[in-house]
Write an enzyme that holds these catalytic residues in place. Structure first.
Site, PDB file in Angstrom:
ATOM      1  N   CYS A  43       8.090  -7.965  10.609  1.00 32.34           N
ATOM      2  CA  CYS A  43       6.943  -8.054   9.695  1.00 32.34           C
ATOM      3  C   CYS A  43       5.626  -8.051  10.460  1.00 32.34           C
ATOM      4  O   CYS A  43       4.712  -7.287  10.139  1.00 32.34           O
ATOM      5  CB  CYS A  43       7.062  -9.305   8.836  1.00 32.34           C
ATOM      6  N   CYS A  48       5.230  -5.172   7.886  1.00 32.06           N
ATOM      7  CA  CYS A  48       4.247  -5.502   6.841  1.00 32.06           C
ATOM      8  C   CYS A  48       2.811  -5.549   7.341  1.00 32.06           C
ATOM      9  O   CYS A  48       1.916  -4.959   6.730  1.00 32.06           O
ATOM     10  CB  CYS A  48       4.553  -6.862   6.232  1.00 32.06           C
ATOM     11  N   LYS A  51       1.353  -2.249   8.976  1.00 33.07           N
ATOM     12  CA  LYS A  51       1.387  -1.271   7.869  1.00 33.07           C
ATOM     13  C   LYS A  51       0.256  -1.517   6.886  1.00 33.07           C
ATOM     14  O   LYS A  51      -0.480  -0.607   6.508  1.00 33.07           O
ATOM     15  CB  LYS A  51       2.757  -1.330   7.181  1.00 33.07           C
ATOM     16  N   TYR A 178      10.678   2.290   0.224  1.00 36.55           N
ATOM     17  CA  TYR A 178       9.424   1.597   0.511  1.00 36.55           C
ATOM     18  C   TYR A 178       8.649   2.278   1.644  1.00 36.55           C
ATOM     19  O   TYR A 178       7.490   2.639   1.505  1.00 36.55           O
ATOM     20  CB  TYR A 178       9.709   0.164   0.993  1.00 36.55           C
ATOM     21  N   GLU A 182       5.123   4.406   1.441  1.00 35.16           N
ATOM     22  CA  GLU A 182       3.929   3.780   2.012  1.00 35.16           C
ATOM     23  C   GLU A 182       3.324   4.676   3.101  1.00 35.16           C
ATOM     24  O   GLU A 182       2.114   4.921   3.124  1.00 35.16           O
ATOM     25  CB  GLU A 182       4.284   2.394   2.556  1.00 35.16           C
ATOM     26  N   HIS A 438     -12.731  -9.734 -19.088  1.00 38.01           N
ATOM     27  CA  HIS A 438     -13.316  -8.408 -19.234  1.00 38.01           C
ATOM     28  C   HIS A 438     -14.577  -8.249 -18.382  1.00 38.01           C
ATOM     29  O   HIS A 438     -15.362  -9.193 -18.318  1.00 38.01           O
ATOM     30  CB  HIS A 438     -13.657  -8.185 -20.711  1.00 38.01           C
ATOM     31  N   GLU A 443      -6.775  -7.264 -17.352  1.00 37.41           N
ATOM     32  CA  GLU A 443      -6.817  -7.668 -18.759  1.00 37.41           C
ATOM     33  C   GLU A 443      -5.830  -6.875 -19.607  1.00 37.41           C
ATOM     34  O   GLU A 443      -5.404  -7.316 -20.669  1.00 37.41           O
ATOM     35  CB  GLU A 443      -8.239  -7.534 -19.325  1.00 37.41           C
TER      36      GLU A 443
END
Ligand code: NDP
Length: 449
Positions: A43, A48, A51, A178, A182, A438, A443
């Site tokens: 990682c 992770c 990346k 994945y 990516e 908003h 939302e």
């Protein structure tokens, strides 16, 4: 005299191993951890973290283009890969140092060499040093799994992608999971021509079909090429150093400068000596463990990718924590694998939690679905014809929200918060009772009718 040299010997200082070492030591255990490569694991070192930094870097391509529509006079900008690469590699080095310091500060002995199990309590280091441990924790992670067609050795994996000398003009990415999606986004934004080659026509298996289709549509519009039903036949190196990738099906050979395999990762157990403790691997090459991460040998546990439960860092961390608390902290607990949120940092990114529509139908017979298919306000002004898609999967009788699936800007950031509601078992009516914030993209989650 103590019966063992250490209370806990951890093999692998990645996400799971580091957490387990630190917590066990905090509970008073004498802990040593062996790491043959770099402290931090996949990682931090080549997954992770670097990346995500490349994803940030890549996004500037669109941000700079869009900025003009927002009134900024942006001159023509060059992208210098080596600057980003070196900054990212330096940040990784810094984090590696932080991880190492944390271990040392917690009185964990960090042994920078390869370790092998010699029995239920035995460890041999590459230097020949032998140690005994009351408990052993295997946290060796996973390694890229590459299809072995002739010429596959000319390809790289994501491990090497961070160190490239230059951005390839043309890159073929094998796989559609994945890592493939990516890096397709990253290299495309940096200006490469990206071709994704997949053995089926399913990308991101396990994600909701509508969301996957939207990613294909957006990526194709951006200029990424997909070759489906294309298994690897052979890779031929050309005289000029470029590669010619031959695949099955009705596809011409694909010329490229870099071929990157992103065809899954297999548990890393090579030469670990598990057999000396009577541990046999499952059919996927993973170490079988029970709910407490214990192997078939009472003194040996395993956490993280090497167990192939859920290949995600936060899961490995939780497994390491639960192991240390249970075995050394007198605070037994188990990891809850239900409703784990996940994200794909593609361009645009995807976030998901809970059941997909198909999984919901399989489990409950029928489900209600609500979707919001919208063009984010920022994209409208930027003249970017890229639509986001949010989807709720809801139990037909109880109204409980079973899953949320999103593709669009900041989807992972929004999804993390929304995942709390799914984990808490909230109903669609409770979503609707929440007043919209908003103007935001998020939302849409409370406005689906
Ligand atoms: P994935 O399992 O996500 O995807 C592998 C891809 O390669 C699939 O498209 C698969 O096809 C294909 N494939 C597998 N074997 C072959 C083969 N022999 N020939 C051709 N294609 C093949 O793996 P990744 O390598 O992308 O990532 C590994 C793991 O790392 C992931 O499972 C994930 O858990 C983790 N990860 C998580 C990230 C995140 O959380 N954002 C980012 C990166 C990695 P098929 O679907 O047909 O099997």
């Amino acid at each position: 005299m103590a019966q063992y040299d250490v209370d806990l010997f951890v093999i692998g200082a990645g996400s799971g191993g580091t957490r387990a070492s630190r917590i066990a030591a905090a509970h008073g255990a004498k802990v040593a951890v062996a790491e043959e490569y770099r402290v931090g694991g996949t990682c931090v070192i080549r997954g992770c973290v670097p990346k995500k930094l490349l994803v940030y870097g890549a996004h500037f391509a669109e941000d700079l283009a869009d900025a003009r529509r927002f009134g900024w006079n942006v001159p023509d900008c060059d992208f210098e890969w080596t600057t980003l690469r070196d900054n990212v590699l330096n940040e990784v080095k810094r984090l590696e140092g932080v991880y190492g310091e944390t271990l040392v500060n917690n009185k964990v002995e960090v042994i920078r060499e390869r370790a092998e199990i010699t029995g239920p309590h035995g460890i041999r280091l590459a230097s020949g040093r032998e140690l005994t441990a009351k408990y052993i924790l295997v946290a060796t992670g996973a390694t890229p799994d590459i299809p072995t067609c002739p010429g596959h050795q000319y390809g790289i994996t994501s491990n090497e992608a961070f160190d490239l000398d230059a951005v390839p003009r043309r890159i073929v990415i094998a796989g559609a999971g994945y890592i493939a999606n990516e890096f397709a986004g990253i290299f495309h934004q940096f200006g490469s021509h990206v071709t994704m080659v997949n053995r089926t026509d399913v990308i991101l298996r396990g994600y909701d079909e509508q969301i996957r289709d939207r990613l294909i549509q957006i990526a194709t519009t951006k200029g990424i090429t997909f070759k489906f039903h294309a298994a690897f036949e052979k890779v031929v190196k050309q005289e000029d150093g470029s590669l010619l990738v031959h695949v099955t099906g009705d596809h011409e050979p694909i010329a490229c400068d870099v071929l990157m395999f992103a065809t899954g990762r297999r548990p890393l157990t090579d030469g670990l000596g598990l057999e000396s403790a009577g541990i046999t691997l499952d059919e996927r090459g993973a170490i079988p463990v029970d709910e407490d991460s214990k192997t078939s040998c009472d003194s040996i546990y395993a956490v993280g990718d090497v167990t192939n439960r859920v290949q995600l860092t936060p899961v490995a961390i939780r497994e390491g924590q639960a192991f240390a608390d249970t075995v050394f902290g007198n605070k037994p607990h188990r990891v809850d694998y239900d409703c784990i949120p996940s994200a794909v940092f593609s361009h645009p990114p995807i976030g998901a939690v809970g059941l997909t529509e198909a999984q919901g139908r399989n489990k409950y017979g029928s489900v209600k679905t609500y979707t919001s298919d919208f063009r984010p306000m920022k994209n409208v002004l930027a003249g970017r014809n890229e639509r986001s898609l949010y989807k709720l999967v809801v139990h037909a009788e109880t109204d409980v929200v079973l899953g949320i699936h999103m593709i669009g800007p900041d989807a992972p950031e929004i999804l993390q918060a929304a995942a709390i509601a799914v984990k808490a078992g909230l109903t669609k009516a409770q979503f609707d009772e929440t007043v919209a914030l908003h103007p935001s993209m998020a939302e849409e989650l409370v406005l689906m009718r």
